[in-house]
Design a protein around this motif. Structure first.
Motif, PDB file in Angstrom:
ATOM      1  N   THR A  36       0.828  -1.205   0.000  1.00 31.77           N
ATOM      2  CA  THR A  36       0.000   0.000   0.000  1.00 31.77           C
ATOM      3  C   THR A  36       0.865   1.259   0.000  1.00 31.77           C
ATOM      4  N   LEU A  37       1.907   1.276   0.817  1.00 31.92           N
ATOM      5  CA  LEU A  37       2.820   2.418   0.826  1.00 31.92           C
ATOM      6  C   LEU A  37       3.487   2.596  -0.544  1.00 31.92           C
ATOM      7  N   ALA A  38       3.899   1.513  -1.146  1.00 33.76           N
ATOM      8  CA  ALA A  38       4.535   1.577  -2.464  1.00 33.76           C
ATOM      9  C   ALA A  38       3.562   2.094  -3.518  1.00 33.76           C
ATOM     10  N   ASP A  39       2.313   1.678  -3.438  1.00 32.03           N
ATOM     11  CA  ASP A  39       1.304   2.135  -4.388  1.00 32.03           C
ATOM     12  C   ASP A  39       1.079   3.642  -4.260  1.00 32.03           C
ATOM     13  N   ILE A  40       0.967   4.129  -3.037  1.00 27.47           N
ATOM     14  CA  ILE A  40       0.782   5.565  -2.809  1.00 27.47           C
ATOM     15  C   ILE A  40       1.996   6.335  -3.318  1.00 27.47           C
ATOM     16  N   LEU A  41       3.170   5.825  -3.035  1.00 30.27           N
ATOM     17  CA  LEU A  41       4.409   6.466  -3.487  1.00 30.27           C
ATOM     18  C   LEU A  41       4.459   6.541  -5.010  1.00 30.27           C
ATOM     19  N   MET A  42       4.126   5.463  -5.669  1.00 31.97           N
ATOM     20  CA  MET A  42       4.128   5.434  -7.129  1.00 31.97           C
ATOM     21  C   MET A  42       3.160   6.471  -7.696  1.00 31.97           C
ATOM     22  N   ARG A  43       1.974   6.577  -7.108  1.00 31.57           N
ATOM     23  CA  ARG A  43       0.983   7.539  -7.601  1.00 31.57           C
ATOM     24  C   ARG A  43       1.450   8.971  -7.406  1.00 31.57           C
ATOM     25  N   LEU A  44       2.065   9.257  -6.285  1.00 32.17           N
ATOM     26  CA  LEU A  44       2.574  10.605  -6.046  1.00 32.17           C
ATOM     27  C   LEU A  44       3.694  10.950  -7.022  1.00 32.17           C
ATOM     28  N   GLU A  45       4.586   9.991  -7.254  1.00 37.70           N
ATOM     29  CA  GLU A  45       5.704  10.252  -8.156  1.00 37.70           C
ATOM     30  C   GLU A  45       5.249  10.435  -9.598  1.00 37.70           C
ATOM     31  N   SER A  46       4.164   9.816  -9.978  1.00 34.74           N
ATOM     32  CA  SER A  46       3.681   9.947 -11.352  1.00 34.74           C
ATOM     33  C   SER A  46       2.779  11.165 -11.544  1.00 34.74           C
ATOM     34  N   LEU A  47       2.416  11.838 -10.477  1.00 37.19           N
ATOM     35  CA  LEU A  47       1.495  12.966 -10.559  1.00 37.19           C
ATOM     36  C   LEU A  47       2.010  14.079 -11.461  1.00 37.19           C
ATOM     37  N   GLU A  48       3.233  14.518 -11.264  1.00 36.92           N
ATOM     38  CA  GLU A  48       3.779  15.615 -12.067  1.00 36.92           C
ATOM     39  C   GLU A  48       3.930  15.196 -13.524  1.00 36.92           C
ATOM     40  N   CYS A  49       4.362  13.978 -13.743  1.00 35.89           N
ATOM     41  CA  CYS A  49       4.517  13.471 -15.109  1.00 35.89           C
ATOM     42  C   CYS A  49       3.169  13.451 -15.831  1.00 35.89           C
ATOM     43  N   MET A  50       2.149  12.968 -15.152  1.00 42.98           N
ATOM     44  CA  MET A  50       0.814  12.917 -15.751  1.00 42.98           C
ATOM     45  C   MET A  50       0.272  14.324 -15.999  1.00 42.98           C
ATOM     46  N   ASP A  51       0.553  15.252 -15.106  1.00 39.75           N
ATOM     47  CA  ASP A  51       0.109  16.628 -15.296  1.00 39.75           C
ATOM     48  C   ASP A  51       0.737  17.214 -16.553  1.00 39.75           C
ATOM     49  N   ASN A  52       2.025  16.976 -16.770  1.00 41.61           N
ATOM     50  CA  ASN A  52       2.700  17.451 -17.980  1.00 41.61           C
ATOM     51  C   ASN A  52       2.111  16.804 -19.229  1.00 41.61           C
ATOM     52  N   PHE A  53       1.819  15.529 -19.127  1.00 38.67           N
ATOM     53  CA  PHE A  53       1.239  14.770 -20.238  1.00 38.67           C
ATOM     54  C   PHE A  53      -0.127  15.347 -20.618  1.00 38.67           C
ATOM     55  N   ILE A  54      -0.972  15.580 -19.637  1.00 38.33           N
ATOM     56  CA  ILE A  54      -2.310  16.124 -19.890  1.00 38.33           C
ATOM     57  C   ILE A  54      -2.219  17.539 -20.457  1.00 38.33           C
ATOM     58  N   GLU A  55      -1.319  18.340 -19.914  1.00 38.31           N
ATOM     59  CA  GLU A  55      -1.158  19.705 -20.408  1.00 38.31           C
ATOM     60  C   GLU A  55      -0.728  19.713 -21.873  1.00 38.31           C
ATOM     61  N   ARG A  56       0.133  18.799 -22.229  1.00 33.89           N
ATOM     62  CA  ARG A  56       0.579  18.718 -23.626  1.00 33.89           C
ATOM     63  C   ARG A  56      -0.573  18.372 -24.549  1.00 33.89           C
ATOM     64  N   PHE A  57      -1.424  17.433 -24.145  1.00 35.67           N
ATOM     65  CA  PHE A  57      -2.580  17.075 -24.960  1.00 35.67           C
ATOM     66  C   PHE A  57      -3.574  18.226 -25.059  1.00 35.67           C
ATOM     67  N   GLU A  58      -3.728  18.987 -23.987  1.00 39.76           N
ATOM     68  CA  GLU A  58      -4.620  20.143 -24.035  1.00 39.76           C
ATOM     69  C   GLU A  58      -4.116  21.177 -25.035  1.00 39.76           C
ATOM     70  N   LYS A  59      -2.803  21.401 -25.065  1.00 39.62           N
ATOM     71  CA  LYS A  59      -2.226  22.339 -26.025  1.00 39.62           C
ATOM     72  C   LYS A  59      -2.428  21.845 -27.450  1.00 39.62           C
ATOM     73  N   GLN A  60      -2.284  20.545 -27.658  1.00 41.62           N
ATOM     74  CA  GLN A  60      -2.495  19.983 -28.986  1.00 41.62           C
ATOM     75  C   GLN A  60      -3.943  20.174 -29.410  1.00 41.62           C
ATOM     76  N   ALA A  61      -4.872  19.980 -28.492  1.00 47.43           N
ATOM     77  CA  ALA A  61      -6.292  20.134 -28.796  1.00 47.43           C
ATOM     78  C   ALA A  61      -6.625  21.577 -29.166  1.00 47.43           C
ATOM     79  N   GLU A  62      -5.892  22.511 -28.591  1.00 52.31           N
ATOM     80  CA  GLU A  62      -6.102  23.929 -28.897  1.00 52.31           C
ATOM     81  C   GLU A  62      -5.353  24.350 -30.156  1.00 52.31           C
ATOM     82  N   GLY A  63      -4.544  23.465 -30.710  1.00 53.29           N
ATOM     83  CA  GLY A  63      -3.791  23.758 -31.909  1.00 53.29           C
ATOM     84  C   GLY A  63      -2.520  24.542 -31.673  1.00 53.29           C
TER      85      GLY A  63
END
Length: 71
Positions: A36-63
């Protein structure tokens, strides 16, 4: 919307605390607790990466950005 610096710093602090907890848990706790601790840690560490990923797709959608990273 990108993560604010305050959120990034808080997540970093939480990540450090979870790493400490995992170090102690590895010696004395049940496997389910460690998992459980490892799962929480993994999710926290991937948060910033996923935020960057989503932001990039939003920019693509806006052209604003090419869908091809190398071209």
């Amino acid at each position: 919307m990108a993560l604010s610096n305050q959120v990034k710093e808080s997540v970093h602090s939480a990540t450090e605390a979870l790493r400490d907890a995992m170090a102690f848990a590895a010696r004395a706790e049940r496997p389910a607790t460690i998992h459980t601790l490892a799962d929480i840690l993994m999710r926290l560490e991937s948060l910033e990466c996923m935020d960057n990923f989503i932001e990039r797709f939003e920019k693509q959608a806006e052209g604003k950005e090419s869908p091809f990273p190398f071209g």
